[in-house]
Write a protein that holds these residues in place. Sequence first.
Motif, mmCIF file in Angstrom:
data_model
loop_
_atom_site.group_PDB
_atom_site.id
_atom_site.type_symbol
_atom_site.label_atom_id
_atom_site.label_comp_id
_atom_site.label_asym_id
_atom_site.label_seq_id
_atom_site.Cartn_x
_atom_site.Cartn_y
_atom_site.Cartn_z
ATOM 1 N N ALA A 1 0.714 -1.111 -0.060
ATOM 2 C CA ALA A 1 -0.115 0.032 0.008
ATOM 3 C C ALA A 1 0.866 1.112 -0.135
ATOM 4 O O ALA A 1 1.837 1.206 0.636
ATOM 5 N N LEU A 2 0.324 2.207 -0.620
ATOM 6 C CA LEU A 2 1.053 3.780 -0.789
ATOM 7 C C LEU A 2 0.221 4.512 -0.092
ATOM 8 O O LEU A 2 -0.984 4.709 -0.848
ATOM 9 N N ALA A 3 0.259 5.269 0.956
ATOM 10 C CA ALA A 3 -0.682 6.098 1.548
ATOM 11 C C ALA A 3 -0.333 7.528 1.548
ATOM 12 O O ALA A 3 0.972 7.632 2.293
ATOM 13 N N VAL A 4 -0.913 8.214 0.733
ATOM 14 C CA VAL A 4 -0.439 9.737 0.653
ATOM 15 C C VAL A 4 -1.693 10.725 1.003
ATOM 16 O O VAL A 4 -2.787 10.380 1.035
ATOM 17 N N PRO A 5 -1.260 11.996 1.353
ATOM 18 C CA PRO A 5 -2.307 12.923 1.735
ATOM 19 C C PRO A 5 -3.340 13.146 0.660
ATOM 20 O O PRO A 5 -4.576 13.137 1.013
ATOM 21 N N TYR B 1 2.627 16.700 -6.913
ATOM 22 C CA TYR B 1 3.747 15.741 -6.337
ATOM 23 C C TYR B 1 3.561 14.451 -6.058
ATOM 24 O O TYR B 1 4.143 13.605 -6.344
ATOM 25 N N PHE B 2 2.099 14.343 -5.284
ATOM 26 C CA PHE B 2 2.069 12.777 -4.767
ATOM 27 C C PHE B 2 1.502 12.163 -6.042
ATOM 28 O O PHE B 2 1.769 10.928 -6.236
ATOM 29 N N SER B 3 0.938 12.847 -7.252
ATOM 30 C CA SER B 3 0.632 12.024 -8.385
ATOM 31 C C SER B 3 1.958 11.507 -8.890
ATOM 32 O O SER B 3 1.938 10.240 -9.218
ATOM 33 N N GLU B 4 3.025 12.313 -9.086
ATOM 34 C CA GLU B 4 4.033 11.831 -9.704
ATOM 35 C C GLU B 4 5.011 11.018 -8.906
ATOM 36 O O GLU B 4 5.359 9.985 -9.571
ATOM 37 N N LEU B 5 4.867 11.235 -7.752
ATOM 38 C CA LEU B 5 5.518 10.145 -6.902
ATOM 39 C C LEU B 5 4.966 8.785 -6.696
ATOM 40 O O LEU B 5 5.799 7.723 -6.790
ATOM 41 N N SER B 6 3.540 8.868 -6.814
ATOM 42 C CA SER B 6 2.813 7.541 -6.973
ATOM 43 C C SER B 6 3.414 6.645 -8.217
ATOM 44 O O SER B 6 3.475 5.449 -8.345
ATOM 45 N N ARG B 7 3.409 7.385 -9.366
ATOM 46 C CA ARG B 7 3.890 6.596 -10.407
ATOM 47 C C ARG B 7 5.171 6.218 -10.252
ATOM 48 O O ARG B 7 5.176 4.954 -11.051
ATOM 49 N N HIS B 8 6.092 6.886 -9.723
ATOM 50 C CA HIS B 8 7.446 6.123 -9.561
ATOM 51 C C HIS B 8 7.207 4.928 -8.725
ATOM 52 O O HIS B 8 7.905 3.953 -9.026
#
Length: 343
Positions: free
Chosen positions: A65-69, A75-82
């Motif tokens: 799981a990846l949990a982000v605000p 930023y979180f969209s791009e990080l999630s892709r990585h």
Amino acid sequence: MARVRLADVAALAGVSMKTVSNVVRDYPHVTPEMRKRVQDAIDQLGYRPNLTARRLATGRTGMIALAVPEIDHPYFSELSRHVAEVALERGLRVILEQTLSTSEGEHAVLRDREAGLVDGVIFHPVSMTSLEISRFHRDTPLVLIGEAAVPLTTDHVMIDNVVAAAEATRHLLLLGRRELVFLGAVRGDVTVTTDRRLEGFQLALEEAGIRPGADRVLTADDFSPEAGAAAVHAALDAGDRIDGIVCRDDQFAVGALRALHERGVETPERIAIVGWDDTALSRYSFPQITSVSPDKRAIAEIALAMLVERIDGLAGPGRHRIAPHRLAVRDTAPREGISALQR
């Protein structure tokens, strides 16, 4: 439509169910010919392994799981892709969770992560304290990202926000800018991210012999570009002398750029701008925005590497890793060709 079973794959491939199970579990001692035979049957039938069965057989689901605000924050969209890309390279799939930075949402991530759906969690906390995180049971491996809580019991990866903010501020100072402001503080902000970046901003100013006052920090109502633009308009209306803006993130930088355009203020000739996060917003705005660039791929790789080690049984206290960053210099604060503030 009936669910495809392991037995169906075995029948089509002409092998035992044990062989199919070995291929699904990526057991190494399977010949390439047999693996292809089984994989062809899996693809033809559209077989999907049962996560519960896999958990019982191997103790793992192959999912994290990846949990982000906020999933729609650039930023979180791009990080999630990585994270998803790196996870796929490691044979893992990712479930994305959004906490909205609330205590309830963040507690749910840690409270519910033992339901057997995932093998580990990468978590960006905002509201929870280090002590709260450390008190949760550690049956499921956990790696933290971001600038907030850093319990000694938990692995953590981030960039050095103080250093990065100081570098961004020094960049503007080297361009001859002296009337700098930080955009910005947000009313009701519960994060520590702004504090870290403001600390670096202040550090660089004091190094340059500039004593920053409270008027050097612009306050916004929320984290939107509109709020950033409103803060810049208010500062200009108040007659504040500004020749450079260090922005908390690219959303504020886009808002600042829009406000200056609406006021007929040239960027970077009169006011230079530095954003943060190096998202598509900075790369495709006009003019393009100079931005602090966290190595999002490195953050994903480091976090996944630590998480997999914990999944594989690594014990011991939490590890703290600093990911690299750089300043992506673009049109709003280029290294050359910027004149001093036009008065």
